[in-house]
Design an enzyme around this catalytic site. Structure first.
Site, mmCIF file in Angstrom:
data_model
loop_
_atom_site.group_PDB
_atom_site.id
_atom_site.type_symbol
_atom_site.label_atom_id
_atom_site.label_comp_id
_atom_site.label_asym_id
_atom_site.label_seq_id
_atom_site.Cartn_x
_atom_site.Cartn_y
_atom_site.Cartn_z
ATOM 1 N N LYS A 11 -6.144 -9.306 -8.377
ATOM 2 C CA LYS A 11 -5.342 -9.873 -7.310
ATOM 3 C C LYS A 11 -6.168 -9.191 -5.786
ATOM 4 C CE LYS A 11 -1.253 -10.463 -5.550
ATOM 5 N NZ LYS A 11 -0.806 -9.982 -4.171
ATOM 6 N N ASN A 12 -5.240 -8.398 -5.133
ATOM 7 C CA ASN A 12 -5.060 -7.577 -4.482
ATOM 8 C C ASN A 12 -7.200 -6.418 -3.718
ATOM 9 O OD1 ASN A 12 -2.511 -8.217 -4.056
ATOM 10 N ND2 ASN A 12 -2.068 -6.219 -4.316
ATOM 11 N N CYS A 104 8.965 -11.082 5.595
ATOM 12 C CA CYS A 104 8.490 -10.822 4.414
ATOM 13 C C CYS A 104 9.472 -9.639 3.202
ATOM 14 C CB CYS A 104 7.415 -10.235 3.878
ATOM 15 S SG CYS A 104 6.869 -8.908 2.713
ATOM 16 N N ARG A 109 6.564 -5.542 7.781
ATOM 17 C CA ARG A 109 5.217 -6.092 7.889
ATOM 18 C C ARG A 109 4.209 -5.846 8.808
ATOM 19 N NH1 ARG A 109 3.769 -8.499 1.946
ATOM 20 N NH2 ARG A 109 1.846 -7.128 2.031
ATOM 21 N N ASP A 295 4.172 -1.523 -5.706
ATOM 22 C CA ASP A 295 3.789 -2.504 -6.209
ATOM 23 C C ASP A 295 4.619 -2.147 -8.371
ATOM 24 O OD1 ASP A 295 2.862 -3.764 -4.123
ATOM 25 O OD2 ASP A 295 0.911 -3.876 -5.060
ATOM 26 N N ARG A 387 1.977 -16.292 -8.301
ATOM 27 C CA ARG A 387 1.105 -15.744 -7.252
ATOM 28 C C ARG A 387 0.704 -14.987 -7.067
ATOM 29 N NH1 ARG A 387 4.669 -15.220 -1.715
ATOM 30 N NH2 ARG A 387 1.947 -14.596 -0.918
HETATM 31 N N1 EPU Z 1 1.979 -0.699 8.221
HETATM 32 C C1 EPU Z 1 2.379 -0.479 9.487
HETATM 33 N N2 EPU Z 1 1.197 -0.903 10.169
HETATM 34 C C2 EPU Z 1 0.648 -1.413 10.105
HETATM 35 C C3 EPU Z 1 0.329 -2.259 8.795
HETATM 36 C C4 EPU Z 1 0.712 -1.634 7.756
HETATM 37 O O1 EPU Z 1 2.877 0.205 10.291
HETATM 38 O O2 EPU Z 1 -0.207 -2.036 10.738
HETATM 39 C C5 EPU Z 1 2.782 0.234 7.322
HETATM 40 C C6 EPU Z 1 4.211 -0.939 6.437
HETATM 41 O O3 EPU Z 1 4.706 -1.453 6.382
HETATM 42 C C7 EPU Z 1 4.256 -0.128 5.301
HETATM 43 C C8 EPU Z 1 2.890 0.468 4.735
HETATM 44 O O4 EPU Z 1 2.454 0.716 5.967
HETATM 45 O O5 EPU Z 1 5.016 0.864 5.468
HETATM 46 C C9 EPU Z 1 1.994 -0.170 3.718
HETATM 47 O O6 EPU Z 1 1.311 -1.299 4.253
HETATM 48 P P1 EPU Z 1 -0.273 -2.463 3.632
HETATM 49 O O7 EPU Z 1 -0.675 -1.641 5.347
HETATM 50 O O8 EPU Z 1 -0.630 -1.093 3.632
HETATM 51 O O9 EPU Z 1 -0.060 -3.207 2.790
HETATM 52 P P2 EPU Z 1 -0.913 -4.507 2.954
HETATM 53 O O10 EPU Z 1 -2.530 -4.370 3.151
HETATM 54 O O11 EPU Z 1 -0.400 -5.944 4.002
HETATM 55 C C10 EPU Z 1 -0.766 -4.212 0.821
HETATM 56 C C11 EPU Z 1 -0.417 -5.285 -0.566
HETATM 57 C C12 EPU Z 1 0.499 -5.137 -0.908
HETATM 58 C C13 EPU Z 1 0.949 -3.200 -1.290
HETATM 59 C C14 EPU Z 1 1.047 -3.283 -0.207
HETATM 60 C C15 EPU Z 1 0.881 -1.290 -0.142
HETATM 61 C C16 EPU Z 1 -2.733 -7.143 -0.787
HETATM 62 C C17 EPU Z 1 -2.818 -8.301 -0.763
HETATM 63 N N3 EPU Z 1 -1.111 -6.916 -0.870
HETATM 64 O O12 EPU Z 1 -0.108 -4.474 1.647
HETATM 65 O O13 EPU Z 1 1.237 -6.007 -2.350
HETATM 66 O O14 EPU Z 1 2.411 -3.897 -1.809
HETATM 67 O O15 EPU Z 1 -0.571 -3.184 -0.179
HETATM 68 O O16 EPU Z 1 0.121 -1.228 -1.483
HETATM 69 O O17 EPU Z 1 -3.616 -6.250 -0.936
HETATM 70 C C18 EPU Z 1 1.752 -7.066 -3.756
HETATM 71 O O18 EPU Z 1 0.887 -7.962 -4.398
HETATM 72 O O19 EPU Z 1 3.415 -7.669 -4.388
HETATM 73 C C19 EPU Z 1 2.335 -6.804 -2.397
HETATM 74 C C20 EPU Z 1 2.933 -6.632 -1.380
#
Ligand code: EPU
Length: 409
Positions: A11-12, A104, A109, A295, A387
């Site tokens: 998915k991701n 969320c 996030r 995850d 999802r």
């Molecule tokens: N963060 C910041 N600032 C930003 C972006 C992120 O401080 O601008 C922080 C977040 O708050 C968190 C950390 O950085 O503490 C990591 O977040 P990340 O940005 O890596 O998460 P994401 O890219 O929004 C993806 C996956 C998530 C998964 C996370 C971490 C997708 C669609 N989502 O989210 O997947 O938990 O990476 O590996 O790729 C799931 O599939 O259930 C899911 C939530």
């Protein structure tokens, strides 16, 4: 549970790859796309931007011949992952107006790092009326540091990488996310004509090109789904073959499973997971890749609730991602939260109860605990499961689990 299960596409990895198809006016073909509400929803978002999509038997065609750069709140708020359309829109149109994604349950996030990256590329960003307004004339490559409070950002790295493919000059992202999903995206972008090196390491270099063309790509198997089924097999004292699971994408999880007494054997391109005589407790800390994935934290908690002894699970990515704890307690698990850690006093017998799913991975954890518990467990709000898991109930049933969907969601 006994038998074989085929791992679906990730998915991701799929979500940003779908968004990347916006970078070209030519058609793109994406294979091994999981049929999930999130991927179908992403297709709707692409259509709302003017792209044509067609999804058939795991193959998705996206043709973004002419697109607009405006993504509405009503669509974006429903799926946080949709933020990754911003980079491609900015790259191709030099302009994007995308709703801020909103709250969320797994924790704050923020998207400050995404915006920092766009700004480093020369974009002007305004936040107004709940929308990100980004414009650039043109985007210019540069070196940037994208690390944040919890380390790297997966979708932030994806977003900046996509925008930078069509920027002028060279972009270097330091503290880039190293997740296999980022590597898969880079592979697709490269097939589209982008020039990217270093994906999978903390330093990714992108040399901008004038335009990208259509491409075909096969998405990697879902390492989180594979881990979920491995843990379900272990929790039910079973033996399950994960067909197509990539051990090289799951070292931290497999290593932790071995520590708990679960046998993991590669065979060809598959992995055989077999529970040993007894389960051991273990300590787990979630970290960016190649560390233990956030995850899989909830699912691992269900397994450790069955292992006699004390396990400490520390969540370092999303610190309030513990919504499953109180629901697991309803099944009889003894778990206490202390700051970013959950202390699991494992080995208490679990017994079935009605429980409420709060997010995708928490739902999977409740299903696992329900399979291991005595009696029947009713997991409510399974739209969360749909999802991110393709036909999870059918796959589990094939492995001998007694599980049924009692009402369509
Ligand atoms: N963060 C910041 N600032 C930003 C972006 C992120 O401080 O601008 C922080 C977040 O708050 C968190 C950390 O950085 O503490 C990591 O977040 P990340 O940005 O890596 O998460 P994401 O890219 O929004 C993806 C996956 C998530 C998964 C996370 C971490 C997708 C669609 N989502 O989210 O997947 O938990 O990476 O590996 O790729 C799931 O599939 O259930 C899911 C939530």
């Amino acid at each position: 549970m006994h038998g074989e299960v085929t791992v679906s596409g990730s998915k991701n990895a799929t979500l940003p790859i779908m968004a990347a198809a916006l970078l070209t006016e030519e058609p793109c073909v994406i294979r091994r796309v999981p049929n999930l509400s999130d991927t179908r929803f992403m297709a709707r978002i692409l259509e709302s931007l003017g792209a044509k999509t067609k999804f058939e038997l795991g193959t998705l065609m996206v043709h973004a011949r002419k697109i607009r750069g405006y993504a509405d709140y009503e669509l974006v708020r429903k799926m946080r992952g949709s933020i990754c359309i911003t980079g491609p829109l900015l790259g191709r149109l030099k302009q994007a107006r995308v709703s801020l994604p909103g709250g969320c349950v797994i924790g704050a996030r923020p998207i400050n790092l995404h915006l920092k990256g766009f700004e480093a590329l020369g974009a002007k960003i305004k936040i107004e009326g709940g929308y990100i307004d980004a414009t650039a004339k043109p985007l210019a490559g540069t070196a940037m540091f994208l690390g944040g409070r919890a380390g790297s950002t997966v979708l932030g790295t994806a977003n900046v990488m996509m925008a930078a493919t069509l920027a002028e000059g060279v972009t270097v992202i330091e503290s880039a996310a190293c997740e296999p999903e980022v590597v898969d995206l880079a592979k697709f972008l490269t097939a589209m004509g982008a020039k990217i090196s270093g994906a999978g390491s903390p330093t990714v270099t992108i040399t901008g090109v004038e335009q990208l063309h259509g491409a075909e790509h096969e998405v990697i198997p879902d390492r989180i789904e594979a881990a979920t089924f491995a843990i379900a097999a272990a929790a039910t004292n079973g033996e399950v073959t994960l067909k197509g699971a990539r051990a090289d994408h799951s070292r931290a999880v497999l290593d932790k499973l071995k520590e708990t007494g679960v046998s993991v054997q590669p065979r060809g391109g598959d992995l055989i997971i077999r529970r040993g005589k007894k389960l051991n407790s273990a300590d787990v800390t979630t970290l960016p890749y190649p560390g233990f994935p956030t995850d899989v934290q909830a699912q691992m908690m269900s397994l450790l609730a069955l292992a006699p002894g004390i396990s400490i699970i520390t969540e370092r990515i999303f610190e309030s991602r513990f919504m499953h704890v109180s629901e697991l307690a309803r099944l009889g698990a003894d778990i206490q939260i202390e700051g970013p850690s959950a202390i699991v006093k494992g080995g208490q017998p679990l017994s079935g109860a009605p429980v409420m799913a709060s997010d995708l991975r928490a739902s999977a954890a409740l299903v696992i605990a329900g399979l291991a518990a005595k009696g029947a467990t009713q997991v409510n709000r399974i739209y969360h499961l749909d999802r991110g898991y393709e036909g999870m109930d059918a796959k589990l049933r094939n492995l001998g689990a007694r599980i049924q969907r009692v009402k369509e969601t």
